[in-house]
Design an enzyme around this catalytic site. Structure first.
Site, PDB file in Angstrom:
ATOM      1  N   HIS A 318       0.855  -1.192   0.000  1.00 59.48           N
ATOM      2  CA  HIS A 318       0.000   0.000   0.000  1.00 59.48           C
ATOM      3  C   HIS A 318       0.885   1.234   0.000  1.00 59.48           C
ATOM      4  CE1 HIS A 318      -3.155   2.832   1.112  1.00 59.48           C
ATOM      5  NE2 HIS A 318      -3.978   1.904   0.685  1.00 59.48           N
ATOM      6  N   ASP A 376      -7.899  -5.681   0.340  1.00 57.85           N
ATOM      7  CA  ASP A 376      -8.381  -6.600  -0.690  1.00 57.85           C
ATOM      8  C   ASP A 376      -7.969  -8.049  -0.448  1.00 57.85           C
ATOM      9  OD1 ASP A 376      -9.690  -4.688  -2.295  1.00 57.85           O
ATOM     10  OD2 ASP A 376      -7.758  -3.961  -2.979  1.00 57.85           O
TER      11      ASP A 376
HETATM   12  N1  CMC Z   1       4.008  -7.596  -4.661  1.00 57.48           N
HETATM   13  C1  CMC Z   1       5.350  -7.576  -4.856  1.00 57.48           C
HETATM   14  N2  CMC Z   1       6.097  -6.459  -4.735  1.00 57.48           N
HETATM   15  C2  CMC Z   1       5.462  -5.334  -4.416  1.00 57.48           C
HETATM   16  C3  CMC Z   1       4.076  -5.285  -4.191  1.00 57.48           C
HETATM   17  C4  CMC Z   1       3.340  -6.471  -4.323  1.00 57.48           C
HETATM   18  N3  CMC Z   1       2.026  -6.491  -4.136  1.00 57.48           N
HETATM   19  N4  CMC Z   1       3.718  -4.011  -3.896  1.00 57.48           N
HETATM   20  C5  CMC Z   1       4.842  -3.281  -3.928  1.00 57.48           C
HETATM   21  N5  CMC Z   1       5.905  -4.077  -4.238  1.00 57.48           N
HETATM   22  C6  CMC Z   1       7.332  -3.669  -4.313  1.00 57.48           C
HETATM   23  C7  CMC Z   1       7.604  -2.913  -5.604  1.00 57.48           C
HETATM   24  O1  CMC Z   1       8.030  -3.802  -6.631  1.00 57.48           O
HETATM   25  C8  CMC Z   1       8.691  -1.979  -5.166  1.00 57.48           C
HETATM   26  O2  CMC Z   1       9.907  -2.694  -5.092  1.00 57.48           O
HETATM   27  P1  CMC Z   1      11.309  -1.992  -5.459  1.00 57.48           P
HETATM   28  O3  CMC Z   1      11.495  -0.910  -4.426  1.00 57.48           O
HETATM   29  O4  CMC Z   1      12.320  -3.081  -5.380  1.00 57.48           O
HETATM   30  O5  CMC Z   1      11.138  -1.432  -6.835  1.00 57.48           O
HETATM   31  C9  CMC Z   1       8.293  -1.596  -3.726  1.00 57.48           C
HETATM   32  O6  CMC Z   1       7.547  -2.734  -3.257  1.00 57.48           O
HETATM   33  C10 CMC Z   1       7.451  -0.351  -3.621  1.00 57.48           C
HETATM   34  O7  CMC Z   1       6.352  -0.502  -4.499  1.00 57.48           O
HETATM   35  P2  CMC Z   1       5.682   0.697  -5.295  1.00 57.48           P
HETATM   36  O8  CMC Z   1       5.125   0.174  -6.569  1.00 57.48           O
HETATM   37  O9  CMC Z   1       6.622   1.864  -5.378  1.00 57.48           O
HETATM   38  O10 CMC Z   1       4.505   1.090  -4.315  1.00 57.48           O
HETATM   39  P3  CMC Z   1       3.265   2.012  -4.662  1.00 57.48           P
HETATM   40  O11 CMC Z   1       2.954   2.766  -3.429  1.00 57.48           O
HETATM   41  O12 CMC Z   1       3.503   2.808  -5.884  1.00 57.48           O
HETATM   42  O13 CMC Z   1       2.101   0.954  -5.007  1.00 57.48           O
HETATM   43  C11 CMC Z   1       0.321  -0.586  -4.714  1.00 57.48           C
HETATM   44  C12 CMC Z   1       1.102   0.576  -4.103  1.00 57.48           C
HETATM   45  C13 CMC Z   1      -0.880  -0.876  -3.832  1.00 57.48           C
HETATM   46  C14 CMC Z   1      -0.184  -0.191  -6.103  1.00 57.48           C
HETATM   47  C15 CMC Z   1       1.234  -1.831  -4.790  1.00 57.48           C
HETATM   48  O14 CMC Z   1       1.649  -2.215  -3.502  1.00 57.48           O
HETATM   49  C16 CMC Z   1       0.569  -2.994  -5.527  1.00 57.48           C
HETATM   50  O15 CMC Z   1       0.626  -3.063  -6.752  1.00 57.48           O
HETATM   51  N6  CMC Z   1      -0.093  -3.936  -4.774  1.00 57.48           N
HETATM   52  C17 CMC Z   1      -0.819  -5.020  -5.400  1.00 57.48           C
HETATM   53  C18 CMC Z   1      -2.182  -4.526  -5.848  1.00 57.48           C
HETATM   54  C19 CMC Z   1      -3.110  -4.299  -4.679  1.00 57.48           C
HETATM   55  O16 CMC Z   1      -3.236  -5.118  -3.790  1.00 57.48           O
HETATM   56  N7  CMC Z   1      -3.819  -3.146  -4.698  1.00 57.48           N
HETATM   57  C20 CMC Z   1      -4.808  -2.798  -3.672  1.00 57.48           C
HETATM   58  C21 CMC Z   1      -4.357  -1.622  -2.858  1.00 57.48           C
HETATM   59  S1  CMC Z   1      -5.282  -1.383  -1.333  1.00 57.48           S
HETATM   60  C22 CMC Z   1      -6.918  -1.085  -1.798  1.00 57.48           C
HETATM   61  C23 CMC Z   1      -7.113   0.024  -2.726  1.00 57.48           C
HETATM   62  O17 CMC Z   1      -6.566   1.111  -2.584  1.00 57.48           O
HETATM   63  O18 CMC Z   1      -7.852  -0.169  -3.666  1.00 57.48           O
END
Ligand code: CMC
Length: 429
Positions: A318, A376
């Site tokens: 998140h 989720d």
């Molecule tokens: N699985 C594997 N690696 C992950 C995940 C994940 N679910 N989420 C983040 N990471 C890693 C990402 O690869 C990155 O690694 P590195 O620093 O080595 O490049 C690091 O963690 C930071 O990730 P980010 O993409 O910069 O984080 P963000 O804040 O931009 O994205 C997110 C947040 C929710 C989109 C992401 O965690 C994600 O894609 N999660 C899976 C989808 C999900 O469950 N979404 C629901 C969110 S909660 C409910 C809602 O808001 O709808």
């Protein structure tokens, strides 16, 4: 000005110094007031994804991501989910106050009951959609189309208008979701029943046979289980509001142009659909099915960690929470409570999910990045146990989020905020 309330920006190439005020808040980090950054310095700030940028001031909810805290109008969600119904939460988010007694709570809920119906002309819109359309696509179109029936809200002016605009939307969204679903399976629509509560009526519109009766067995008509009603009510509450998530920010940005509030909410529904946001609940179930067995969890987690593979563990991570999402904690407990009370949970999926959580939370990749289960992760297992079709998981999120979107539309319009218009760093010819 007390210099504790300012920050100084130094341009190292020219030596110029610029002072900016810090904005006070009731909780959480202060913000640098960069509203005049360009005017005074001639440079922009660059923050793709707005990870460090506050786009508005708000009183609707507060998130402390380090400590896993979420408050609606100052009240912890754990208290709200235990003591209040979803319609009370709608009242809280829209008016800023919980109903003061049972009578006020009932009056608000009864108002919503009378507003559940759709204009017959609007119902025809579903005929235009192919039956394999994703319900989120149908839903955003139908919500956009609602603006054609309530044109007055384009010039929304007083508190009664705002409240009616929000109540109509909150009352009609379950009907739109149910009709969209019935269309997708080729079944006749079940009209809303004013004698039923918000959640009972929604389940009836999904499940009933033409004529409004539920399934018959040798023991008579199968009634909607109060445990299911309670569980879905809690799920709606847990999704009701969450600060400046992508869909709420979309709603506020679109509303900033002065457009009809339902057009802004329709845009928010589209933003919610994506798998990085509300669409993740549907994908979590797909992933649990793909893992298939507890034995495969370790291998699956290895793939998630592979930097050359864009694949992610859905329902994990998140932008704001760097700790367990408090909503996921409540949902995990709800899943276990339902199982104890006799609601049939898919044990295989539940076991796989718990193993995924156990492996992830002890793995350096997840620990270093502070990746925890989000809202989720467990919601899909519960929704499946309530016999909700997977294609409706994200629309259910939309029903829950509706009071939050409405509260933000109202707050944004009333604040008189300027049109949202960020800059860009040009890299072209
Ligand atoms: N699985 C594997 N690696 C992950 C995940 C994940 N679910 N989420 C983040 N990471 C890693 C990402 O690869 C990155 O690694 P590195 O620093 O080595 O490049 C690091 O963690 C930071 O990730 P980010 O993409 O910069 O984080 P963000 O804040 O931009 O994205 C997110 C947040 C929710 C989109 C992401 O965690 C994600 O894609 N999660 C899976 C989808 C999900 O469950 N979404 C629901 C969110 S909660 C409910 C809602 O808001 O709808």
């Amino acid at each position: 000005m007390d210099n504790k309330n300012t920050v100084t920006l130094i341009n190292n190439s020219t030596g110029e110094k610029f002072e900016f005020n810090l904005i006070e808040c009731t909780r959480g980090p202060k913000a640098i007031d960069f509203g005049k950054l360009f005017e005074t310095t001639g440079i922009f700030s660059y923050d793709p994804g707005y990870a460090s940028t506050a786009g508005c001031k708000s009183t609707v909810s507060y998130i402390d991501g380090q400590n896993g805290i979420l408050l609606y109008r100052g009240i912890p969600i754990q208290d709200l989910v235990e003591k209040y119904s979803f319609t009370d939460i709608c009242s809280l988010l829209i008016s800023g106050k919980l109903p003061k007694d049972d009578k006020e709570s009932k009056e608000f809920e009864l108002d919503l009951r009378q507003l559940r119906y759709l204009n017959e002309g609007l119902i025809d819109i579903f005929k235009a959609f192919p039956d394999n359309a994703h319900p989120m696509a149908n839903l955003s179109s139908a919500v956009g189309a609602l603006s054609t029936f309530y044109r007055g809200y384009i010039e929304i002016g007083d508190d009664d208008d705002y409240e009616m605009m929000a109540k109509r939307m909150i009352a009609k969204i379950p009907t739109l979701v149910a009709f969209s679903y019935r269309h997708s399976i080729g079944y006749p629509y079940i009209y809303p029943d004013v004698s039923l509560s918000y959640v009972e009526n929604f389940l009836l519109m999904l499940r009933a046979f033409p004529g409004g009766k539920l399934k018959y067995t040798l023991d008579g008509e199968v009634q909607i289980d109060p445990l299911e009603v309670e569980a879905l009510d809690k799920i709606f509450t847990l999704h009701a509001e969450h600060g400046q998530n992508a869909s709420t920010t979309t709603v506020r940005n679109v509303a900033s142009t002065g457009v009809h509030p339902y057009a802004a909410i329709s845009a928010g529904i589209n933003a919610l659909w994506g798998p990085s946001h509300g669409g993740a609940n549907e994908k979590v179930l797909d992933q649990l099915a793909e893992i298939g067995n507890v034995k495969n969890v370790n291998k699956f987690i290895q793939r998630v960690k592979d930097k050359n593979d864009p694949f992610r563990l859905m329902g994990f991570g998140h932008r704001v929470y760097k700790n367990y999402d408090p909503r996921a904690k409540v949902l995990k407990k709800l899943k276990d409570d339902l199982a104890k009370k006799g609601i049939k949970i898919n044990d295989r999926f539940s076991d796989i999910a718990e193993k995924v959580e156990e492996v992830a939370l002890t793995d350096d990749y997840f620990i270093e990045r502070k990746l925890y289960p989000n809202v989720d992760f467990y919601s899909g297992i519960i929704l499946s146990a309530l016999k909700i079709p997977v294609s409706l998981f994200t629309p259910i999120f939309a029903i829950g989020r509706m009071p939050g979107w409405c509260a933000h539309v109202i707050e944004h319009i009333k604040s008189g905020a300027r049109i949202t218009r960020p800059r860009q760093v040009y890299e072209g010819k």
